[in-house]
Motif scaffolding. Sequence first.
Motif, PDB file in Angstrom:
ATOM      1  N   VAL A  56       4.460  -0.057  -4.528  1.00 18.56           N
ATOM      2  CA  VAL A  56       4.191   0.160  -3.096  1.00 18.56           C
ATOM      3  C   VAL A  56       4.911   1.426  -2.631  1.00 18.56           C
ATOM      4  O   VAL A  56       4.323   2.293  -1.975  1.00 18.56           O
ATOM      5  CB  VAL A  56       4.645  -1.054  -2.256  1.00 18.56           C
ATOM      6  CG1 VAL A  56       4.698  -0.698  -0.780  1.00 18.56           C
ATOM      7  CG2 VAL A  56       3.710  -2.227  -2.467  1.00 18.56           C
ATOM      8  N   TYR A 103      -2.700  -0.676  -7.409  1.00 18.01           N
ATOM      9  CA  TYR A 103      -2.092  -1.995  -7.220  1.00 18.01           C
ATOM     10  C   TYR A 103      -2.693  -3.057  -8.127  1.00 18.01           C
ATOM     11  O   TYR A 103      -2.655  -4.238  -7.835  1.00 18.01           O
ATOM     12  CB  TYR A 103      -2.247  -2.444  -5.762  1.00 18.01           C
ATOM     13  CG  TYR A 103      -1.402  -1.643  -4.832  1.00 18.01           C
ATOM     14  CD1 TYR A 103      -0.055  -1.455  -5.111  1.00 18.01           C
ATOM     15  CD2 TYR A 103      -1.932  -1.059  -3.705  1.00 18.01           C
ATOM     16  CE1 TYR A 103       0.738  -0.696  -4.274  1.00 18.01           C
ATOM     17  CE2 TYR A 103      -1.148  -0.302  -2.857  1.00 18.01           C
ATOM     18  CZ  TYR A 103       0.185  -0.129  -3.150  1.00 18.01           C
ATOM     19  OH  TYR A 103       0.969   0.616  -2.334  1.00 18.01           O
ATOM     20  N   ASN A 154       3.118   4.490  -3.854  1.00 19.64           N
ATOM     21  CA  ASN A 154       1.764   4.797  -3.400  1.00 19.64           C
ATOM     22  C   ASN A 154       1.599   4.871  -1.889  1.00 19.64           C
ATOM     23  O   ASN A 154       0.676   5.507  -1.411  1.00 19.64           O
ATOM     24  CB  ASN A 154       0.790   3.773  -3.963  1.00 19.64           C
ATOM     25  CG  ASN A 154       0.686   3.883  -5.466  1.00 19.64           C
ATOM     26  OD1 ASN A 154       0.332   4.928  -5.992  1.00 19.64           O
ATOM     27  ND2 ASN A 154       1.049   2.829  -6.161  1.00 19.64           N
ATOM     28  N   GLU A 155       2.444   4.191  -1.128  1.00 20.58           N
ATOM     29  CA  GLU A 155       2.266   4.187   0.329  1.00 20.58           C
ATOM     30  C   GLU A 155       2.972   5.407   0.907  1.00 20.58           C
ATOM     31  O   GLU A 155       4.152   5.358   1.253  1.00 20.58           O
ATOM     32  CB  GLU A 155       2.826   2.899   0.932  1.00 20.58           C
ATOM     33  CG  GLU A 155       2.108   1.654   0.484  1.00 20.58           C
ATOM     34  CD  GLU A 155       0.614   1.685   0.776  1.00 20.58           C
ATOM     35  OE1 GLU A 155       0.223   2.146   1.858  1.00 20.58           O
ATOM     36  OE2 GLU A 155      -0.161   1.270  -0.106  1.00 20.58           O
TER      37      GLU A 155
END
Lengths: 335, 249, 443
Positions: free
Chosen positions: C216, A309, C219-220
């Motif tokens: 997101v 991120y 990766n989540e």
Amino acid sequence: MDILNALVVFLNFVFIPAAAYGAQLALGALGVTLIYGILRFSNFAHGDTMAFGAAITIIVTWGLQSLGISLGVLPTALLALPFGIAATALLVLGTDRVVYRFYRVQKAAPIIFVMASVGVMFVMNGLTRLIIGVDEQRFDDGARFVITVRDFREMTGLQEGLAFRTTQALTLVIAVLVVWALFWFLNRTKSGKAMRAYSDNEDLALLSGIDPEKVVRMTWIIAAGLATIAGVLYGLDKSFRPFNYFQILLPIFAAAIVGGLGNPLGAIAGGFIVAFSEVAITYPWVKVAGYLFPNWEPGGLLQLLGTEYKFAVSFVILIVVLLFRPTGLFRGKSV
Amino acid sequence: MSQVQTQAAPATQAKEPYLSATAMRGGYGKADILHGCTLQVDMGQIAVIVGPNGAGKSTAMKAVFGMLPLREGSVKLDGEDIIKLSPQERVYKGMGFVPQVHNIFPTMTVEENLEMGAFIRKDDIKDTIEQVYHLFPAVAEKRKQAAGELSGGQRQQVAVGRALMTRPRLLMLDEPTAGVSPIVMDELFDRIIEIARTGISILMVEQNARQALEIADIGYVLVQGTNRYTDTGEALMADPEVRRTFLGG
Amino acid sequence: MSTNRQASAANPWRAPIFFAILAVLFILEGTVRNGMFSGSWNTALAILNVGLISAIVALGVNMQWGYAGLFNVGVVGFLALGGLAPVLVSLPPVEGAWQAGGPRLLLSLAVGLGTLALAKVVWTRFRKGWAVALILLAGLLLYRWLFGPASTAIEANNPSRYGNIGGLGMPVLLSWLVGGAFAAAAAWAVGKVALGLRSDYLAIATLGIGEIIVSVLRNEEWLARGVNNITGVPRPVPYEIQLQQNPEFIDFAARWGFSVAEASGIWVKICYLSLFLVVLLSIILLAELALKSPWGRMMRAIRDNETAAEAMGKDVTARHLQIFVLGSAVIGIAGAMMVTLDGLMAPTQYNPLRYTFLIWVMVIVGGSGNNWGAVLGAVLIWFLWIKAEVWGPNLIGFLVSPLPAGDVKTHLLGSAAHMRFIAMGAVLLLVLRFAPRGLVPEK
């Protein structure tokens, strides 16, 4: 001793990488901010200009290598850099002639320029892929390290090692030289002052006999130079992949806006603010903490955000600045 | 004071005024703003354009400077027809222009503002800079400061100084005292008189008609794009009709 | 200069002619088999279906650009966010996932949002920077403490098959609306910050939110299994295999002279097509109605002269926010539809060049401000984009055929794929310059 070890870990994993990355971002943001100051639009093609410049430099580097020319401990890419800059300058000057000048004459709204720059981004992206493909390229030759981990340990006797890569050292040295040259040009030469005057007050610059097209051409050439240098340094440091240069656009914009669009000093500060925040927030601090507080057993890695991120960090910085100081920390052009 | 040097020797034709803009007709769009407006300034004279709001005062001056397309009329500078020249080319011919707003480079220093004023000059500009500083000692002290950080009156001085850097023979000022205090205004008018004494012709638009006419050699009262009254400043001030209608009694 | 061209462009037959050309292209694709066309109705309909979804995305973008001049560079993010809805709404619940960490996860998300809200309140009330920073830091730490174990536990739940939170098992069509709501919420947050500032700032902020939403999703893993993809998203239409086992359908296929496999594919695609057309036409209808309402008149007044509208007391920023949220909601709906069509949620496929910039080419080519233009541009460009994959190499092969065999030739042949980017960029630039109002200009 533990404090020293903690410091070395900090330097090795946070400070040096962030400084090198910050210098690369600063060079990129300088280009964006100069174009904004003179041409008054956010250039979405800047990332791909960096990629194009780097790609040409890589091709020339391969050519030089096949001729057996090298720079010894330094990467051959440095020799190829002027060729990359020249080719990129020609490309952006051509782009300005075919694309942007039309809208300038029309005095089109800034958003039209932004949109045209997106079209240019597409074309440049395709050109880069055409020239060098989509794969990852490594083109750093010469000595890999200024200081290796082992040398450092032997030298200091500390437990932790510190590596200082040639590309990192080069990035910092070149960035300092380039920034110094740029500021010398802007503040000391008649042409540079004319650029600042044009950025300050276009109409008055015209009244004073400053040729706007000449200023625009100079701006593009300088932006091409900055973009190519930034692109090559980023590629040397982290390997070259065309898509990376699309992704780096966001941190670069964040850096330019944090510093205040149109403000060169701000762009440099912005580059380092973004880079240090990104690295510091995505770095697992557990090792540093282990040296500083030997008796504390933290549950996790002490990492505020996963590295996947890291681009979110520049986004959050961008949002915070837009919320609280839309003109940037160093007063850029008006909102 | 030392003389602000001018570019060329004075014209030999004594009859013709230095600037002669006659019967100007034109406007930005289809509707004309100027309907046969005439402005003439002699060497070293101060000419002031006054008139009610919307009379076309600034427009007339912009027309003289080539920033407005004219459909009729002539503009002659020192006997030479300059009607086809762009504003930039008119600067080369010896005209200097100080816009009403946005007339400095705010992030550049005072000295850099002056340098940019002299952008078209290839020779040494140090003397001219010193002359400007001599004329405006207040900004001389702040030569290394960004012009945007100065007070309103000082900014106007920088703006006038910037225009003087090309050593113009005719200096045009668009409401130089707009938004400055009365004291600063008097000071600025004194400087303008001083500039005119060096042989530079002055053409200026003013809202503060009374004070401006006091220093004017010649005054033009414009109404709806044409000349209503033209006379010396003194005579206009004395004219009861002008006083009543344009100077507020 | 441009007035002449625009006057000649305002031909009432213009749009019908272009749509007719488009229809001919699809009929050729369906019937003629040669170097240029596949001659397969399955292929033609597959292209058309995605083209219609692109048309809905283009409609959303067109609302933002054509009605309000907002440049959204994060289309891919709103699309991907909409695509999350079918996964969370219509998939069956995953056994054990909720027990593993559901409540704690929800709590952590609530803490995250609550922190932001609290920070906002403190800032507006007290204007103390340090207090806000403290709240944010404390909130972040609490959030991480709640969130970490919960997501780990969910991801550890049968990771080879699931490892995600699972869905609610509700109808997939409902998820289309939810997708719109997701995208609208994200758009509201971005718009609130970036609107009302310089026009470039919205572009840059949307570029950022687009990238972040996609990363997101990537990766989540607890959310949609990340790069492991979610497959088997339920369908609102029959499955091919069911049709192939249905005797009535076998008869039906035989009567039309298609093989059962081919006919079932076509049938399913036509079902999707009808659904998509219903959505598309409803959105156009609503948009046209809205434009003719007082609200629409105000929007147009603002677009034509922002300063004047502001002087008349219109809150330009608030109106822009409305239209930005609405447009993004439409994009979100399209995102959900796309995942439904594919039956697959694959975060890696969300490439900005394909899902942001290609859409922009569609809108600009079609005619910004005109809904039918956006639809035309979308379907046409999508068709060309797909066919360029076939035509590009053929064209390059033809162009380089005089060259001797060697490295250069191989390189050029291999680079045909990149030509698509150059061609798309060139199309965008050419249309922007020479026909800035597109193929079907606004009336």
